[in-house]
Design an enzyme around this catalytic site. Structure first.
Site, PDB file in Angstrom:
ATOM      1  N   ASN A  59      -6.900  -6.176  -5.202  1.00 16.18           N
ATOM      2  CA  ASN A  59      -8.088  -5.403  -5.577  1.00 16.18           C
ATOM      3  C   ASN A  59      -7.779  -3.919  -5.800  1.00 16.18           C
ATOM      4  O   ASN A  59      -8.536  -3.223  -6.476  1.00 16.18           O
ATOM      5  CB  ASN A  59      -9.195  -5.559  -4.529  1.00 16.18           C
ATOM      6  CG  ASN A  59      -8.803  -5.053  -3.166  1.00 16.18           C
ATOM      7  OD1 ASN A  59      -7.811  -5.513  -2.592  1.00 16.18           O
ATOM      8  ND2 ASN A  59      -9.561  -4.132  -2.615  1.00 16.18           N
ATOM      9  N   HIS A  60      -6.652  -3.444  -5.278  1.00 10.97           N
ATOM     10  CA  HIS A  60      -6.287  -2.044  -5.513  1.00 10.97           C
ATOM     11  C   HIS A  60      -5.531  -1.844  -6.823  1.00 10.97           C
ATOM     12  O   HIS A  60      -5.294  -0.693  -7.212  1.00 10.97           O
ATOM     13  CB  HIS A  60      -5.487  -1.490  -4.333  1.00 10.97           C
ATOM     14  CG  HIS A  60      -6.354  -1.068  -3.196  1.00 10.97           C
ATOM     15  ND1 HIS A  60      -6.728   0.235  -2.971  1.00 10.97           N
ATOM     16  CD2 HIS A  60      -6.957  -1.800  -2.220  1.00 10.97           C
ATOM     17  CE1 HIS A  60      -7.513   0.297  -1.907  1.00 10.97           C
ATOM     18  NE2 HIS A  60      -7.662  -0.925  -1.434  1.00 10.97           N
TER      19      HIS A  60
ATOM     20  N   HIS B  51       0.798  -1.236   0.000  1.00 10.80           N
ATOM     21  CA  HIS B  51       0.000   0.000   0.000  1.00 10.80           C
ATOM     22  C   HIS B  51       0.831   1.287   0.000  1.00 10.80           C
ATOM     23  O   HIS B  51       0.586   2.193   0.806  1.00 10.80           O
ATOM     24  CB  HIS B  51      -0.980   0.001   1.177  1.00 10.80           C
ATOM     25  CG  HIS B  51      -2.251  -0.755   0.881  1.00 10.80           C
ATOM     26  ND1 HIS B  51      -3.077  -0.438  -0.183  1.00 10.80           N
ATOM     27  CD2 HIS B  51      -2.821  -1.831   1.489  1.00 10.80           C
ATOM     28  CE1 HIS B  51      -4.099  -1.276  -0.206  1.00 10.80           C
ATOM     29  NE2 HIS B  51      -3.965  -2.139   0.793  1.00 10.80           N
TER      30      HIS B  51
ATOM     31  N   HIS C 151      -4.816  -8.978   2.033  1.00 11.44           N
ATOM     32  CA  HIS C 151      -6.112  -8.292   1.893  1.00 11.44           C
ATOM     33  C   HIS C 151      -6.723  -7.780   3.192  1.00 11.44           C
ATOM     34  O   HIS C 151      -7.532  -6.854   3.166  1.00 11.44           O
ATOM     35  CB  HIS C 151      -7.099  -9.233   1.189  1.00 11.44           C
ATOM     36  CG  HIS C 151      -8.363  -8.615   0.684  1.00 11.44           C
ATOM     37  ND1 HIS C 151      -8.392  -7.408   0.019  1.00 11.44           N
ATOM     38  CD2 HIS C 151      -9.657  -9.051   0.724  1.00 11.44           C
ATOM     39  CE1 HIS C 151      -9.649  -7.131  -0.323  1.00 11.44           C
ATOM     40  NE2 HIS C 151     -10.424  -8.106   0.095  1.00 11.44           N
TER      41      HIS C 151
ATOM     42  N   HIS D  12      -4.589 -12.934  -3.578  1.00 11.31           N
ATOM     43  CA  HIS D  12      -4.696 -11.704  -2.795  1.00 11.31           C
ATOM     44  C   HIS D  12      -5.809 -11.791  -1.753  1.00 11.31           C
ATOM     45  O   HIS D  12      -5.590 -11.540  -0.566  1.00 11.31           O
ATOM     46  CB  HIS D  12      -4.940 -10.488  -3.681  1.00 11.31           C
ATOM     47  CG  HIS D  12      -5.123  -9.242  -2.859  1.00 11.31           C
ATOM     48  ND1 HIS D  12      -4.080  -8.667  -2.174  1.00 11.31           N
ATOM     49  CD2 HIS D  12      -6.233  -8.501  -2.550  1.00 11.31           C
ATOM     50  CE1 HIS D  12      -4.531  -7.616  -1.497  1.00 11.31           C
ATOM     51  NE2 HIS D  12      -5.830  -7.503  -1.702  1.00 11.31           N
TER      52      HIS D  12
END
Length: 303
Positions: free
Chosen positions: A111-112, A53, A235, A161
């Site tokens: 998902n990002h 992230h 996740h 993920h």
């Protein structure tokens, strides 16, 4: 020194690449990723990493703890961008390492790694702020579409993920998905990136608005049917760095310490030796996180 080695040094110093170099790097990465299967076969020893992230300086800590590429083989489970202040440097460094050492580093999609999500949670704005143009965001999001969906280590550990999907029973069914697209709002590809395990039976709807929640019975049947011993996923924030569930048949690995610069969690990486013996290495946030110098609103942590 080759261009790619120079780019790696530049990125490790926390500096931005020129826009023209980003375009070249992303095109090279697409060529390599295009030749990879939806489900990548990975041989141990390998070190598995969860969400990063955009916490670039914490990624540097991760490499201090786990070792540098190519001495250490790495498998990253996605969510390279958003939330943190340095998604550009984080994603481009991992891409540059992939181009330089394609057999030593495996990247799968979270998902990002999505155009829609990055427009809400930071990466889009960061690209615009650092380059005054959306070209870099476009180059990177094109690469997202080429990232693999899952990996299997030594035919024994399934890595993804998010989690499982009620629409498939076997890993082989993932191999035939058309992955080169934006993450759909529903279906198998969506579920692999969005689903979560929980202490329930069977399946239920997810409060995230995408994917599903699945229980121990689902995991044990999936593992039995596919001849695997463990599902390894990311996740979800794990305050202790990792979380084992369902009689050790599933583990969540989380690799962003002090998530969003406020959660106070430790992070972990999972080292697998050649015999698949597991070593969880814990680490804390980088001592002086220069990334915090820029102030911005960070959305809630549960996506």
């Amino acid at each position: 020194m080759s261009d790619i080695d120079q780019w790696i040094e530049t990125l490790k110093n926390g500096e931005n690449l020129k826009e023209t170099d980003v375009k070249i790097l992303c095109n090279k990465a697409k060529d390599i990723l295009n030749n990879e299967d939806n489900v990548i076969r990975v041989e141990a020893p390998v070190t598995i990493c969860g969400d990063i992230h955009g916490q670039f300086y914490d990624l540097m800590e991760l490499f201090k703890v786990g070792g540098d590429v190519p001495e250490t083989n790495y498998l990253f489970l996605g969510d390279f961008v958003d939330r943190g202040y340095n998604s550009v440097e984080t994603f481009l460094l991992l891409l540059a390492l992939k181009v330089r050492y394609p057999d030593q580093i495996t990247l799968i999609r979270g998902n990002h790694e999505s155009r829609q999500i990055t427009q809400v949670y930071g990466f889009y704005d960061e690209c615009l702020r650092k380059y005054s143009t959306l070209n870099v965001w476009k180059y990177c999001t094109e690469v997202f579409d080429y990232l693999a969906l899952a990996a299997v280590v030594n035919d024994n550990i399934f890595c993804v993920h998010g989690g499982l999907s009620p629409y498939i029973k076997t890993i082989d069914e993932i191999r035939i998905i058309n992955r080169k697209q934006e993450v759909p709002h529903e279906g198998v590809m969506c579920d692999l990136m969005w689903s979560d395990p929980d202490e329930i039976e069977g399946w239920s709807q997810s409060a995230r608005g995408a994917g599903f929640v699945f229980g121990a019975d689902v995991v044990k049947e999936f593992n039995r049917r596919n001849g695997i011993s463990l599902i390894c996923r990311a996740h979800q924030l794990a305050m202790e760095g990792f979380k084992l569930m369902f009689d050790n048949s599933l583990v969540t690995v989380w690799s962003a310490p002090n998530y969003c610069y406020r959660c106070g969690n430790v992070a972990s990486i999972l080292e697998l030796d050649e015999n698949l013996k597991k070593y969880y290495k814990l680490f804390e946030a980088a001592p002086t996180d220069r990334a915090q110098n820029s102030k911005k609103v960070i959305a809630d942590y549960f996506l």
